[in-house]
Scaffold this motif. Structure first.
Motif, PDB file in Angstrom:
ATOM      1  N   GLY A 541     -23.872 -79.465  44.367  1.00  0.00           N
ATOM      2  CA  GLY A 541     -23.496 -78.091  44.681  1.00  0.00           C
ATOM      3  C   GLY A 541     -22.222 -77.608  44.054  1.00  0.00           C
ATOM      4  O   GLY A 541     -21.714 -76.547  44.432  1.00  0.00           O
ATOM      5  N   ILE A 542     -21.693 -78.309  43.054  1.00  0.00           N
ATOM      6  CA  ILE A 542     -20.409 -77.914  42.482  1.00  0.00           C
ATOM      7  C   ILE A 542     -20.478 -76.542  41.815  1.00  0.00           C
ATOM      8  O   ILE A 542     -19.475 -75.833  41.714  1.00  0.00           O
ATOM      9  N   GLY A 543     -21.674 -76.123  41.392  1.00  0.00           N
ATOM     10  CA  GLY A 543     -21.809 -74.814  40.754  1.00  0.00           C
ATOM     11  C   GLY A 543     -22.700 -73.860  41.524  1.00  0.00           C
ATOM     12  O   GLY A 543     -23.213 -72.896  40.964  1.00  0.00           O
ATOM     13  N   ARG A 544     -22.827 -74.081  42.819  1.00  0.00           N
ATOM     14  CA  ARG A 544     -23.779 -73.307  43.620  1.00  0.00           C
ATOM     15  C   ARG A 544     -23.276 -71.886  43.903  1.00  0.00           C
ATOM     16  O   ARG A 544     -22.081 -71.588  43.773  1.00  0.00           O
ATOM     17  N   VAL A 545     -24.223 -71.038  44.319  1.00  0.00           N
ATOM     18  CA  VAL A 545     -23.918 -69.723  44.871  1.00  0.00           C
ATOM     19  C   VAL A 545     -24.479 -69.693  46.286  1.00  0.00           C
ATOM     20  O   VAL A 545     -25.692 -69.801  46.479  1.00  0.00           O
ATOM     21  N   PRO A 608     -22.545 -60.882  50.730  1.00  0.00           N
ATOM     22  CA  PRO A 608     -21.366 -61.537  50.132  1.00  0.00           C
ATOM     23  C   PRO A 608     -21.711 -62.949  49.688  1.00  0.00           C
ATOM     24  O   PRO A 608     -22.518 -63.644  50.327  1.00  0.00           O
ATOM     25  N   THR A 609     -21.116 -63.375  48.588  1.00  0.00           N
ATOM     26  CA  THR A 609     -21.393 -64.704  48.051  1.00  0.00           C
ATOM     27  C   THR A 609     -20.143 -65.571  48.084  1.00  0.00           C
ATOM     28  O   THR A 609     -19.014 -65.075  48.074  1.00  0.00           O
ATOM     29  N   SER A 610     -20.382 -66.872  48.117  1.00  0.00           N
ATOM     30  CA  SER A 610     -19.331 -67.878  48.006  1.00  0.00           C
ATOM     31  C   SER A 610     -19.633 -68.721  46.783  1.00  0.00           C
ATOM     32  O   SER A 610     -20.731 -69.282  46.664  1.00  0.00           O
ATOM     33  N   THR A 611     -18.686 -68.792  45.859  1.00  0.00           N
ATOM     34  CA  THR A 611     -18.908 -69.493  44.601  1.00  0.00           C
ATOM     35  C   THR A 611     -17.760 -70.452  44.316  1.00  0.00           C
ATOM     36  O   THR A 611     -16.772 -70.493  45.055  1.00  0.00           O
ATOM     37  N   THR A 612     -17.897 -71.202  43.244  1.00  0.00           N
ATOM     38  CA  THR A 612     -16.838 -72.095  42.765  1.00  0.00           C
ATOM     39  C   THR A 612     -16.551 -71.736  41.309  1.00  0.00           C
ATOM     40  O   THR A 612     -17.292 -70.951  40.694  1.00  0.00           O
ATOM     41  N   PRO A 613     -15.512 -72.300  40.711  1.00  0.00           N
ATOM     42  CA  PRO A 613     -15.248 -72.009  39.296  1.00  0.00           C
ATOM     43  C   PRO A 613     -16.366 -72.467  38.359  1.00  0.00           C
ATOM     44  O   PRO A 613     -16.379 -72.067  37.196  1.00  0.00           O
ATOM     45  N   TRP A 614     -17.275 -73.314  38.830  1.00  0.00           N
ATOM     46  CA  TRP A 614     -18.375 -73.792  37.991  1.00  0.00           C
ATOM     47  C   TRP A 614     -19.670 -72.998  38.230  1.00  0.00           C
ATOM     48  O   TRP A 614     -20.704 -73.348  37.681  1.00  0.00           O
ATOM     49  N   SER A 615     -19.590 -71.956  39.039  1.00  0.00           N
ATOM     50  CA  SER A 615     -20.777 -71.167  39.366  1.00  0.00           C
ATOM     51  C   SER A 615     -21.056 -70.103  38.311  1.00  0.00           C
ATOM     52  O   SER A 615     -20.152 -69.641  37.607  1.00  0.00           O
TER      53      SER A 615
END
Length: 806
Positions: A541-545, A608-615
Motif C-alpha cells: 500500500g505504499i502508493g495507494r489511494v 476526500p482521498t488519502s495518499t502518499t508521495p508514491w501515489s
C-alpha cells in the motif's frame, strides 16, 4: 560438458528439527522449480512481518530430490549452479554439507564430487532455505531461481570462466578481448588448446583464434585472445546488436574437453558533467524504472519468459533503463535487457553493517561482502546492458567517516573486478543522517516549510548543509552520484561540485514532470529512475489511494493496512497492464504526441482521498461505467499541448488549459453519459493529436494468449477480460473467474492488479480488477494446452496454446 536444468523431481516441506515430525497435512509436496515457498502461505493481519511482506509469513523450508548418478560420472566433475536461493541456503549431498550461501540473491556453485555415491545407493540432494523478518519487501523463499546440473571433464571451463571486453572500437573494426579460464582438477599437468570463434548477430563467423594452454594440476590457467571484428555492429538501446563468443577446449590430441558460449555487445561508455552519458558517442538520457525481483502472481519465482515479458512491456511503455532494487538482477532479466536494449543499474545490497530488518543480510555482510561483490560482477560483466553497478541503497551509515570508508572499499572492489563500467550508490541524505535530522531542520531557512508534505520535506532536508557535508566523501568515491528523492540538490551541486555527475536513482512517480525537466536541462543529470516501473509484492500500500471518509478509516501513513498485498506504486501493475501514470510519463518523456484520457471513478466523485508521495490518482482510462446518466465525473487529459477540448458524441464539453492543475494535465468537471468521449489537444490553435474512449456494449468473458506456442518449461500468459465484442473492457463489474488447464501443463499463477485482497495467486479462481485478470500457464510437455475461463452469468471461453520441445 553437459548442462541441464534440474527443475523436476523435487519435494518441499517445512524444515524440521531432528526430534520434530510433520503435522497432518503439512508434509512435503512435489514441486517444479523455480519455486516460491511463501507465495501460497496463509496471510494474516497479525503476521509479524506485516506490511513489509504484504502480511505473508516467513518460514524454514527443505527441498529434496534424488540425483541419478551414472557410473561414468566417476571420471567427470559434477557441480550445481544455483542462480538464487532465498536465503541462508545450505546444500547437502547425502547428508553432508556441501556449501552455505547466506545471500539470497547471489548465485553460487555446489561442487558435488566428494559426496557422490557410486555403490547403487540413492544420492539424496537436500537444500535448506529460510526467510523471516529479513527484508523490507516481499522476498519469497526457497529455490526461486533456476538450478543447473553441470557435468564436465576434470579439465574444464568453470562457472563464469569467460570474460569478454571490447577495449578498442572505431567505425572500421573493434578489438574484442576474450579471456577463458581453464581449470585442471586432475593430479597431472595437462596440455590443452583453446579455440575461439566470434559470430555476428546474423550467426556469421567474423573472427577466430587458437592458443595452446598448459594447466598445472589443481590450478587454473587463463587464455586470452584479441580478435578483430570488422565493421562492428554496435550495441545500443535503439539497436541492441549481440555477438556470440564460442570457446572450445581440447586436449593435445584434439579431443574436445569442454565448450562454452556467451553473448556480448560491442559498445563504448562515456560520462562527464559537461556532456552527460554517451553510449557509442551518442548522448543517452536514462528514462529509468526501479524494479523489484518478484513476478506478481508467480511470487518470487524467476522464469525466463516472465523476466523477458517484464522487460519488453517496460520498454514498450517508454523506459530505456532499469535499476534492480535493491539486489542483484536475475540472469534471465539481464539476458532480456541485452536482447531488447534496456540499460541496467545493477545493485549490490540494501544494507551494509546497520540493519533495516531484524534478521537481514547485515548479520553476515561485513564478513562476506567480497564474495557478494565478486558474484555480482561475475554475473554481469559480459552483459552490454549493464552500464552501472550500484553498491548500495539508502545506506544508514553512509554519512559517517566509517561509512565513507566502507563506500570506498566497495567501490574499489567493483572497479578492481570490472573497470569498464561506472560505480554509483543510491544516496538518501536523510536516511544517512536520521539521528541528526533535528539539526538539519534547524538549518532550513523557513521552519514553516516543515508543514509541507512528506515529499517536500525530504527534498528540503536532502539539500541541507548538514547532509551536504556528511555525504561528501561517500559521494566522492563514485563515478555517478545516485540521489534518492534529492532533486533539490541538482542545481546547487553543479556549483559546489562542478565535476559531479548525478542520476536520480529513486524518485516519486508523480514528480516526473519536474524531474524530467531537470534531466533535460542539466547536462550533469543523466537520468531519472521512478519508484517503481512495475508494481510488486510487499511494502504493501505504499502508493495507494484511500478514501478518508470510509467507515473505520485510519491514516496509517505509508503502511497499507491488511489485507493490502501490493505496493500499488508501479507504472505497470503486476499483470503488466499499464496504469494511467504510465501514459502520463510517456507524454512527459516526449514519446507520445496524442493526448490520453483518464477518468476518476464516478462512484467516488467528490470524496476526500488519502495518499502518499508514491501515489498517483485513482483513475482508469475508460468511459464504461455502471453510473446513472448525468452523474458527476472528473476527467483528466494528459497532453503536451496548450489546451485540450473534450467532446462527447461530437458535442463540445468545453476546453481547458493544460497545466492549470498540474503540468501536462487538463482537468474537466463534467457529467457521465454513455457514448464516445474524445480529447483533442491543440498547440497554438493547431491540433496535435486526439484520444477516443467509447462506452462498451454488452460485456462478455474474453481471453487471449499473448503467444500461440511456448517451449516446454516456459510460460503462456493468458489475459482474461470482461469486454464487449470490440474488446472495450468494463471497469466496475468485477467477478470471480475460474480457470482450468487441460493438457500437458498447469496453472502456475492467477492474479489481478488489485492491491488490497485476500485472494491467493495459487487458487484456480480470482476476481477481475477493472475488468481484467491474468492467468499464467506453465507448459510441462509438448502438445496442446487448453485454458478455460468461466464466470457466473457469462459464457465460458477457451484458448489453446501449443507446448513445443525446446
Amino acid at each position: 560438458m553437459t548442462r541441464t536444468l534440474l527443475h523436476e523431481g523435487w519435494t518441499v516441506g517445512p524444515k524440521l528439527g531432528p526430534f520434530e515430525s510433520h503435522a497432518e497435512g503439512s508434509g512435503p509436496m512435489q514441486v517444479v522449480l523455480p519455486h516460491d515457498a511463501l507465495r501460497d502461505l496463509p496471510r494474516s493481519a497479525d503476521e509479524v512481518q506485516g506490511v513489509h511482506s504484504g502480511y505473508t509469513p516467513g518460514g524454514a523450508f527443505e527441498y529434496v530430490r534424488v540425483l541419478d548418478v551414472p557410473p561414468e560420472w566417476r571420471e567427470k566433475t559434477v557441480r550445481l549452479e544455483f542462480e538464487g536461493v532465498y536465503r541462508d541456503a545450505v546444500v547437502f549431498m547425502n547428508g553432508e554439507v556441501v556449501v552455505h550461501e547466506a545471500n539470497g540473491y547471489a548465485g553460487f556453485t555446489a561442487h558435488l564430487d566428494p559426496y557422490l555415491r557410486f555403490d547403487g545407493e540413492p544420492n539424496r540432494l537436500t537444500v535448506e532455505a529460510r526467510a523471516h523478518r529479513d527484508s523490507r519487501w516481499y522476498s519469497g523463499a526457497g529455490i526461486y531461481r533456476p538450478v543447473h546440473l553441470v557435468v564436465a571433464d576434470p579439465v574444464h571451463i568453470p562457472t563464469h570462466g569467460v570474460v569478454v571486453t571490447t577495449p578498442d572500437i572505431d567505425d572500421e573494426r573493434a578489438v574484442v578481448e576474450v579471456a577463458v579460464t581453464v581449470r585442471n582438477a586432475t593430479r597431472h599437468t595437462r596440455e590443452t588448446r583453446v579455440q575461439w570463434e566470434l559470430t555476428d548477430p546474423h550467426g556469421v563467423a567474423v573472427a577466430s583464434g587458437t592458443s595452446p594452454v598448459t594447466v598445472l594440476p589443481g590450478a587454473d590457467a587463463v587464455a586470452r585472445a584479441r580478435l578483430v571484428v570488422p565493421t562492428p555492429l554496435l550495441w545500443h538501446p535503439d539497436h541492441p546488436h549481440l555477438y556470440t563468443a564460442r570457446m572450445t577446449v581440447t586436449d593435445a590430441a584434439g579431443a574436445a574437453l569442454d565448450e562454452e558460449s556467451t553473448s556480448f555487445g560491442i559498445r563504448t561508455l562515456q560520462v562527464d558533467a559537461g556532456r552527460g552519458l554517451r553510449i557509442n558517442g551518442r548522448p543517452v538520457k536514462l528514462r529509468g524504472a526501479c524494479v523489484h525481483h518478484d513476478n506478481g502472481p508467480l511470487g518470487a519465482a524467476t522464469f525466463d519468459d516472465a523476466e523477458d515479458r517484464r522487460v519488453r512491456l517496460l520498454k514498450k511503455a517508454g523506459f530505456n533503463a532499469l535499476r534492480s532494487a535493491h539486489n542483484p538482477m536475475s540472469r534471465a532479466m539481464l539476458d532480456a535487457c541485452d536482447r531488447h536494449g534496456m540499460v541496467v543499474m545493477d545493485e549490490l545490497a540494501d544494507a551494509w553493517t546497520r540493519a533495516k530488518a531484524p534478521h537481514d543480510a547485515t548479520i553476515t555482510f561485513p564478513e562476506r561482502w567480497e564474495r557478494d561483490v565478486a558474484s555480482l560482477v561475475a554475473k554481469d560483466r559480459n552483459h552490454p546492458s549493464v552500464i552501472m553497478y550500484s553498491i548500495g541503497n539508502e545506506i544508514l551509515e553512509l554519512g559517517t567517516p566509517i561509512g565513507a570508508t566502507w563506500s570506498r572499499r566497495f567501490a574499489e572492489a567493483v572497479r578492481s573486478a570490472d573497470p569498464t563500467r561506472f560505480v554509483t550508490n543510491g544516496i538518501n541524505g536523510i536516511i544517512a543522517n536520521l539521528p541528526r535530522m533535528a539539526e538539519a531542520r534547524q538549518q532550513l531557512e523557513d521552519a514553516n516549510t516543515m508543514m509541507a508534505n512528506m515529499g517536500d520535506q525530504m527534498g528540503l532536508m536532502n539539500a541541507s548543509p548538514l547532509v551536504s557535508a556528511s555525504i561528501e566523501e561517500s559521494a566522492a568515491v563514485l563515478d555517478v552520484v545516485g540521489f534518492n528523492y534529492a532533486d533539490s540538490r541538482y542545481r546547487q551541486d553543479a556549483l559546489d561540485h562542478p565535476s559531479r555527475v548525478i542520476v536520480g536513482s529513486e524518485t516519486f512517480p508523480a514528480r516526473i514532470d519536474v524531474m524530467w525537466e531537470l534531466v533535460r536541462e542539466l547536462p550533469h543529470v543523466i537520468g531519472d529512475f521512478t519508484w517503481t516501473g512495475w508494481d510488486y509484492l510487499g511494502e504493501a500500500g505504499i502508493g495507494r489511494v484511500d478514501y478518508s471518509d470510509a467507515p473505520g478509516f485510519v491514516d496509517t501513513g505509508t503502511a497499507g493496512p491488511y489485507p493490502y498485498r501490493l505496493a500499488e506504486s508501479g507504472d505497470l501493475d503486476i499483470t503488466g497492464y499499464r496504469r494511467t501514470v504510465s501514459y502520463y510519463r510517456e507524454i512527459v518523456f516526449g514519446l507520445r504526441t496524442d493526448p490520453y484520457i483518464s477518468v476518476y471513478r464516478p462512484q467516488h466523485h467528490g470524496r476526500p482521498t488519502s495518499t502518499t508521495p508514491w501515489s498517483w490518482t485513482d483513475t482508469v482510462s475508460t468511459w464504461s461505467w455502471d453510473a446513472a446518466p448525468g452523474a458527476p465525473v472528473t476527467v483528466d487529459v494528459y497532453a503536451d499541448a496548450d489546451e485540450v477540448e473534450l467532446l462527447l458524441d461530437g458535442e463540445s464539453l468545453g476546453a481547458a488549459a493544460v497545466g492549470a492543475e498540474k503540468s501536462f494535465v487538463a482537468r474537466f468537471e463534467t457529467e457521465y453519459r454513455p457514448g464516445e468521449l474524445t480529447a483533442v489537444a491543440r498547440r497554438a490553435g493547431l491540433e496535435t493529436g486526439r484520444h477516443v474512449l467509447r462506452t462498451a456494449g454488452t460485456p462478455r468473458l474474453r481471453a487471449h494468449a499473448e503467444r500461440d506456442e511456448v517451449a516446454v518449461g516456459g510460460l503462456a500468459f493468458v489475459v482474461i477480460t470482461l469486454a464487449d465484442d470490440d474488446g472495450i473492457a468494463v471497469a466496475d463489474r468485477d467477478v470471480p473467474v475460474e480457470v482450468t488447464v487441460s493438457g500437458p501443463g498447469v496453472l502456475a499463477g492467477l492474479g489481478s492488479g488489485r492491491a488490497r485482497t485476500e485472494e491467493s495467486f495459487g487458487d484456480s479462481s480470482y476476481t477481475t480488477y477493472d475488468g481484467r485478470v491474468l492467468a499464467v500457464v506453465r507448459a510441462d510437455g509438448p502438445g496442446e494446452l487448453v485454458v478455460t475461463a468461466s464466470a457466473a452469468g457469462y459464457d465460458g471461453v477457451t484458448v489453446t496454446v501449443l507446448g513445443r520441445e525446446r
